[in-house]
Each structure stands twice: as C-alpha cells, then as structure tokens.
Design an enzyme around this catalytic site. Structure first.
Site, PDB file in Angstrom:
ATOM      1  N   HIS A   1       0.940   5.389   1.372  1.00  0.00           N
ATOM      2  CA  HIS A   1       0.448   6.529   2.137  1.00  0.00           C
ATOM      3  C   HIS A   1       0.992   7.770   1.439  1.00  0.00           C
ATOM      4  CE1 HIS A   1      -0.973   4.163   5.545  1.00  0.00           C
ATOM      5  NE2 HIS A   1       0.140   3.435   5.406  1.00  0.00           N
TER       6      HIS A   1
ATOM      7  N   TYR B   1      11.849   3.653   0.901  1.00  0.00           N
ATOM      8  CA  TYR B   1      10.770   4.124   0.025  1.00  0.00           C
ATOM      9  C   TYR B   1       9.861   5.166   0.677  1.00  0.00           C
ATOM     10  CZ  TYR B   1      12.252  -0.226  -2.156  1.00  0.00           C
ATOM     11  OH  TYR B   1      12.984  -1.245  -2.692  1.00  0.00           O
TER      12      TYR B   1
ATOM     13  N   HIS C   1       0.826  -1.208   0.000  1.00  0.00           N
ATOM     14  CA  HIS C   1       0.000   0.000   0.000  1.00  0.00           C
ATOM     15  C   HIS C   1       0.860   1.257   0.000  1.00  0.00           C
ATOM     16  CE1 HIS C   1       0.593  -0.713   4.340  1.00  0.00           C
ATOM     17  NE2 HIS C   1       0.378   0.584   4.504  1.00  0.00           N
TER      18      HIS C   1
END
Length: 144
Positions: A67, A138, A65
């Site tokens: 953010h 990341y 996922h």
C-alpha cells in the site's frame, strides 16, 4: 474484457495529485515479509522519491502486497511511475514479480489523506499480523 483494462478504465493522472495505490505480488508470493526483500523494496520507494517521480506520504509493505500513498511528481503519469517502481524493485529482487495492473484511488482533501494514511499503516493490525501498528516493521508515514 480483461481485468487490467477495468483497472485502468477512468484512471486520470494529475501531477501534484495524491494517490493511494495497491500493488500485489504475482501469485500472492509472500516474500515481501523477508527483511532483506522488504529493505530492497523500501529502497526502491525511496529511490522513486529521490529521482522526482513521487513524494511518499505513507506506505505499508505487507507479506504479499504494498500500500503506497504518494504525491505524483512526474509527467509520465500514474501508470508510468508505478511501472518504474515495479521495474526497479524487480531488478533488485530476482524472485519478485508484480501482478499486472494495480488499484488506485485519488485523495480528495486533507481529511481523506489522513484517513488513507491511517488505513494504510493499520493494515498489519487488521490482517492479524501484529496487535499494535508500532509492532510492525515495514511501514512509514509522514501524514497521520
């Protein structure tokens, strides 16, 4: 009632407003942990900024996922900008598919921005992927 409708219920898009958005890969595909895939997804985020859709303040790409904290810059609205990002990133990465919908939160003030940015970049620590934020590759933030 479909889940996607509940996510959109009450959503307001205001150009200039800062939003925290969470996008999840379909089936929780963990491919975002791959360096090549991560670079292309991050490239898509940067492209959204360069084309005037968003101004990224912070992001963290987790294995399944994303953010993303950004200022909405485009008249297409929040759903339009997120849809553009999903399309761009999926075209760059043939195996990538995003779940329908997304979770969003509008930031209220500068204190809220700092709290959201810190929450976003510390995600890998809370998930047990690393011991320190700086050890995770990341993420980026201009607002801490």
């Amino acid at each position: 009632m479909r889940h996607g409708w509940r996510l959109r219920h009450g959503r307001v898009s205001i150009p200039g407003q800062v939003y925290s958005v969470t996008l999840v890969t379909r089936g929780r595909w963990p491919g975002l942990a791959d360096l090549s895939v991560a670079r292309r997804v991050i490239g898509s985020l940067r492209e959204m900024d360069e084309t005037g859709h968003s101004e990224t303040l912070a992001f963290c790409l987790m294995p399944d996922h994303l953010h993303w904290l950004f200022r909405l810059r485009h008249r297409d609205g929040l759903s339009g900008v997120v849809g553009q990002f999903k399309g761009r990133s999926a075209r760059r990465i043939p195996l990538l598919r995003w779940q329908r919908g997304f979770h969003d939160h509008a930031a209220r003030d500068d204190v809220d921005l700092r709290r959201l940015a810190r929450y976003i970049v510390s995600n890998p620590v809370r998930a047990g992927l690393v011991c320190r934020v700086g050890d995770y590759p990341y993420w980026d933030a201009v607002w801490l």
